[in-house]
Design a protein around this motif. Structure first.
Motif, PDB file in Angstrom:
ATOM      1  N   ARG A  30     -12.109   3.574  -2.971  1.00 35.93           N
ATOM      2  CA  ARG A  30     -11.117   4.166  -2.075  1.00 35.93           C
ATOM      3  C   ARG A  30     -10.643   3.148  -1.034  1.00 35.93           C
ATOM      4  O   ARG A  30     -10.137   3.530   0.016  1.00 35.93           O
ATOM      5  N   GLU A  31     -10.820   1.890  -1.340  1.00 35.41           N
ATOM      6  CA  GLU A  31     -10.412   0.833  -0.413  1.00 35.41           C
ATOM      7  C   GLU A  31      -9.602  -0.230  -1.140  1.00 35.41           C
ATOM      8  O   GLU A  31      -9.765  -0.431  -2.338  1.00 35.41           O
ATOM      9  N   TYR A  32      -8.757  -0.870  -0.388  1.00 37.76           N
ATOM     10  CA  TYR A  32      -8.043  -2.040  -0.908  1.00 37.76           C
ATOM     11  C   TYR A  32      -7.894  -3.040   0.235  1.00 37.76           C
ATOM     12  O   TYR A  32      -7.919  -2.670   1.421  1.00 37.76           O
ATOM     13  N   HIS A  39      -8.498  -1.316   3.802  1.00 36.10           N
ATOM     14  CA  HIS A  39      -7.815  -0.070   4.139  1.00 36.10           C
ATOM     15  C   HIS A  39      -8.336   1.079   3.273  1.00 36.10           C
ATOM     16  O   HIS A  39      -8.603   0.900   2.081  1.00 36.10           O
ATOM     17  N   TRP A  41      -7.925   4.517   1.235  1.00 32.83           N
ATOM     18  CA  TRP A  41      -6.892   5.191   0.456  1.00 32.83           C
ATOM     19  C   TRP A  41      -7.294   6.647   0.241  1.00 32.83           C
ATOM     20  O   TRP A  41      -8.421   6.942  -0.159  1.00 32.83           O
ATOM     21  N   PRO A  69      -7.612   3.323  -6.540  1.00 30.43           N
ATOM     22  CA  PRO A  69      -6.361   3.802  -5.936  1.00 30.43           C
ATOM     23  C   PRO A  69      -5.130   3.542  -6.797  1.00 30.43           C
ATOM     24  O   PRO A  69      -5.032   2.516  -7.469  1.00 30.43           O
ATOM     25  N   CYS A  71      -1.820   3.095  -5.550  1.00 25.76           N
ATOM     26  CA  CYS A  71      -0.999   2.945  -4.348  1.00 25.76           C
ATOM     27  C   CYS A  71       0.490   2.975  -4.701  1.00 25.76           C
ATOM     28  O   CYS A  71       0.875   2.849  -5.863  1.00 25.76           O
ATOM     29  N   GLU A  75       2.558   0.458   0.094  1.00 25.39           N
ATOM     30  CA  GLU A  75       1.359  -0.373   0.269  1.00 25.39           C
ATOM     31  C   GLU A  75       1.559  -1.754  -0.346  1.00 25.39           C
ATOM     32  O   GLU A  75       1.085  -2.761   0.191  1.00 25.39           O
TER      33      GLU A  75
END
Length: 541
Positions: A30-32, A39, A41, A69, A71, A75
């Motif tokens: 859940r991150e990028y 961040h 997501w 994610p 996105c 993003e």
């Protein structure tokens, strides 16, 4: 050998998976990484289903590994602006940093990713079905490539640490970065081949937008914190999402200076056309290939069979360098097919964690149906499947098919199957396979099998002008990594090797002045004070 129509026996129940190869838990990313921050997501995600199917009460089901994610363009654009800002028209911290300092950052990054080896290797195995042994090799080869790149850059910088004097002009010539690089790697070597472009692009001072491949995404997640911690803010940014949704606007912006893609020539062509000033876009591309083997009447059949099995079926034939069409002299065809079928039958089929496994499930969900279609087309046009069980499939697994005689009326003659199907074409005149290579839209490599020096010599001269590498009595391959890796026609643009990649992601720049007393003093003052990272005589050890 497996019983007929019992390919599903290779799949097991959950509790039959050895403990040491199980994922401790699903990976729900859940991150990028963007602009130096991880961040969170909370939007749409993509489910990652392994090619490994699990036997359940309701039948075979692909195992859920996790999610990542999906996105949006918003993003992706934010990541692009972060990379643009970090480059800052060549004035950013990273592009103006000394070579020694950039090398130090890459070394620190390498130490960090080695700590993640166990989890990355396991995810590599589960995500794309690559055997555990080959997944280990891919990780280790990637680390070796990084260190080789560092050594090559040191050599390059040593050569550039001197001044040249010509016709009353004194100059120092070095290599400088190009700008923002959009990096997209392939699913079949999602770590190694991605890093063979990402690392040289990075170490030469460029800033990055990095989109992991659709299959082989999660294995990069454990590395994101190392990217964040080891490089200045905004130098490495990851973008996730559907490529056809988030990539076009990035290219249309005109802010991408370099496109590096290992994948489809069709996709590469479409992306390049979107750039508003194509002359400003450098492309480093590894694309389609339909590498041929030419087995002449004077070949060692046993050797040709051994190399064909390796070349056509390593990682299920899912390699751009795989042998994807075999030309065999008619006088040797019967014996070759018999021996080839026998050797294919010896290959161990099974799950990626099994010791000695050679054939594993395929990661692309559509691939079994596509291969079945190609085989059916060949059969309808007069070919046959030579080996027992060839082309049989169960869910994500397809047993290798040796198809003969293949001709120009069949899909397998021209289309890159990228899977465990071996098309075999008989010929009587060497002009036939030569003409095939001339007419082909691909031009990566070819393998020649012959023990006659005059025959081999006669083939080498025309073929080096059709493909980028001619292999004699051995399969096509990429390595060693110090050798140039490229292709003609629709197979590549730019050259990759440890040294060539550094050149591909940079441009020669020089500082020059007239050689007089005033300028001599000026240059000496700059060099002695170490006030310029470019104009310098520092010698890297």
């Amino acid at each position: 050998m497996f019983p007929k129509n019992q390919l599903d026996s290779i799949f097991v129940e959950e509790d039959q998976i050895p403990e040491e190869f199980k994922l401790s838990e699903e990976v729900h990313q859940r991150e990028y990484l963007s602009n130096g921050e991880m961040h969170t997501w909370s939007g749409e995600v993509h489910e990652v289903l392994s090619p490994v199917c699990i036997r359940t009460e309701t039948g075979l089901q692909r195992k859920l590994i996790g999610t990542y994610p999906l996105c949006s363009e918003k993003e992706a654009d934010a990541a692009l602006q972060a990379a643009v800002k970090a480059y800052d028209n060549g004035r950013g911290e990273w592009p103006t940093m000394s070579v020694a300092d950039r090398i130090y950052c890459v070394e620190q990054f390498t130490h960090r990713i080695i700590e993640k080896k166990a989890v990355v290797v396991k995810l590599l195995m589960w995500e794309i079905g690559k055997s555990y042994a080959d997944s280990l090799k891919e990780f280790d080869r990637t680390v070796e490539y990084i260190y080789a790149t560092i050594d090559a850059l040191k050599d390059l910088d040593r050569q550039s640490s001197k001044f040249s004097i010509e016709q009353g002009i004194v100059a120092q010539i070095r290599r400088s970065p190009l700008g923002v690089v959009l990096c997209m790697g392939p699913f079949n070597y999602p770590l190694n081949e991605t890093f063979t472009t990402l690392i040289p692009a990075l170490i030469m001072g460029n800033t990055l937008l990095f989109k992991p491949p659709k299959h082989g995404t999660l294995l990069h997640y454990p590395l994101l914190e190392a990217f964040r911690d080891c490089f200045p803010k905004g130098v490495v940014n990851t973008i996730y999402g559907r490529g056809n949704k988030i990539i076009p606007d990035l290219m249309k912006s005109g802010q991408v200076n370099v496109l590096t893609l290992i994948g489809s020539s069709k996709v590469a062509n479409e992306l390049k056309k979107l750039h508003p000033k194509v002359n400003r876009l450098r492309a480093i591309l590894g694309l389609d290939a339909k590498n041929a083997a030419i087995i002449t009447s004077k070949a060692d059949v046993k050797l040709a069979v051994q190399e064909t099995v390796l070349g056509a079926l390593s990682f299920n034939g899912q390699r751009c360098t795989a042998l994807k069409i075999i030309f065999i002299h008619s006088s040797l065809a019967e014996g070759f097919l018999e021996e080839l079928s026998a050797e294919v039958a010896k290959l161990k089929i099974g799950m990626p964690w099994e010791q000695g496994v050679a054939l594993t499930p395929l990661p692309e969900p559509h691939k079994p149906a596509y291969l079945k279609e190609c085989i059916a087309d060949a059969l309808a046009n007069g070919a046959r499947v030579v080996n027992a069980h060839g082309g049989e499939s169960c869910e994500s697994f397809v047993y290798p098919a040796v198809v003969y005689p293949v001709d120009k009326n069949m899909k397998l003659y021209t289309e890159e199957q990228f899977g465990p199907v071996i098309p075999v074409v008989p010929f009587n005149d060497l002009e036939e396979p030569i003409q095939y290579l001339i007419d082909s839209t691909h031009g990566q490599q070819v393998s020649i099998f012959s023990n006659d020096d005059e025959e081999v010599a006669a083939l080498i001269d025309p073929l080096v002008n059709q493909v980028s590498r001619v292999n004699i009595n051995c399969q096509c391959q990429r390595g060693p990594d110090v050798f140039p890796f490229t292709g003609r026609k629709d197979s590549a643009e730019g050259t990759l090797s440890v040294v060539d990649a550094l050149r591909s992601f940079s441009i020669r720049s020089l500082v020059a002045t007239k050689l007089n007393d005033s300028n001599k003093h000026l240059i000496n003052e700059i060099v002695d004070s170490n006030s310029s990272n470019f104009l310098s005589t520092k010698y890297l050890f």
